[in-house]
Design an enzyme around this catalytic site. Sequence first.
Site, mmCIF file in Angstrom:
data_model
loop_
_atom_site.group_PDB
_atom_site.id
_atom_site.type_symbol
_atom_site.label_atom_id
_atom_site.label_comp_id
_atom_site.label_asym_id
_atom_site.label_seq_id
_atom_site.Cartn_x
_atom_site.Cartn_y
_atom_site.Cartn_z
ATOM 1 N N CYS A 120 -19.345 -91.099 126.850
ATOM 2 C CA CYS A 120 -18.042 -90.502 127.197
ATOM 3 C C CYS A 120 -17.052 -91.479 126.817
ATOM 4 C CB CYS A 120 -18.013 -90.184 128.542
ATOM 5 S SG CYS A 120 -19.332 -89.138 129.268
ATOM 6 N N HIS A 172 -13.340 -91.975 125.442
ATOM 7 C CA HIS A 172 -12.125 -91.841 126.377
ATOM 8 C C HIS A 172 -11.921 -93.046 127.005
ATOM 9 C CE1 HIS A 172 -12.208 -87.477 126.168
ATOM 10 N NE2 HIS A 172 -13.468 -87.532 126.113
ATOM 11 N N CYS A 202 -17.748 -80.962 125.646
ATOM 12 C CA CYS A 202 -17.904 -82.307 125.238
ATOM 13 C C CYS A 202 -19.499 -82.660 124.734
ATOM 14 C CB CYS A 202 -17.429 -83.669 126.059
ATOM 15 S SG CYS A 202 -15.695 -84.040 125.644
#
Lengths: 134, 242
Positions: B158, B162, B203
């Site tokens: 992630c 991000h 995702c």
Amino acid sequence: MQLLMVFALVCTVGSAYGAGDTMPASLTGTRGDPAHGRAIVVNRQLGLCILCHGGPFPEERFQGDLAPDLKGVGARLSEGQLRQRIVDSGKISIMPAYFRTEGLIRVAPAFQGKTILSAQQIEDVVAYLATLRD
Amino acid sequence: MLALPASADEARRSGYDFMSRATRAMQDEDAANTGMLWVKDGEALWNGKAGGANRACADCHGDAVASMKGVATRYPAFDARMRRPVSLEQRINLCRTEKQKATPLAHEGPDLLALSAYIGMQSRGMPIAIVMDENTKPFLEAGRETFNRRQGQLNLSCAQCHEDNWGRKLAGNPITQAHPTGYPLYRLEWQGVGSLQRRLRNCLVGTRTQAYAYGAPEFVDLELFLMWRANGMTLETPAVRP
């Protein structure tokens, strides 16, 4: 010429890649097909390239910009370097390794034990990217 | 309570900040915000009797506008009997099974989305306020580990998108900072309201990672970490996203 030699030296000696910098030998023993390679590069489900990379693909509206633009990549990198980066870019970037099945965690069942691209597909992509010299 | 570094605090941006003017306008105006339809359904469910106890949420909790104010800013929250954090959806279902003697609502089903949207709406405009105590901390750390773990065939964490690459474009769309400021929310791509866990599944599917089941501990821990990471940011439920 001198500049080129310095560049080459930096690329080989100063390489930060976990894997080698270059993989000169074709994975299939033959040259790939650039036309097939282009189709793979712009395919969002297959090559996935343009999710992160932009490039000289005027017909593709939604390209990424979190990785270097592919325009001129064939002049910046040799075929061996292109092949190495696609097969396994090592620690140089977050780019997925396209020809590796080991050392991955929680791979979705449909993709377990499979590489992202086949050897032939990688050779096609290498052959195409090598044509991007401008 | 653990504080986030000030620098991270200043840089934090909601998904709202990355949206087009048209999509922002849709969220800003209740009459244009499609998520409000789910809120309305949730209000009806709140007041409707259910289960063997033939009791409505309102029979115990009264008017949600008063009693649920601020509640959604604190979830996931540690539950002493479960001995772990539970999501707001899980809290609703605990109430249903224990107090209403009703069957739990299906994750991502219309009723649970409606109720959580209605409860979330009562905290709209309030700062996210996850309480971090000693009981909760191990679960926060588990969530943080998941956030930073490279996973799936594409071998991405992630954080690599991000945190390291927010603001850049993935397939033409800006990558956000992954602050879950408005769930459940109406996503144009879904043509409906969905939970944070649904968004997380998107995702995971994209990176070709085996997704966790809805309500799985790994998902709740990740949700806890993301909400804690967004502590102090304004809750926008029901938000609108592209």
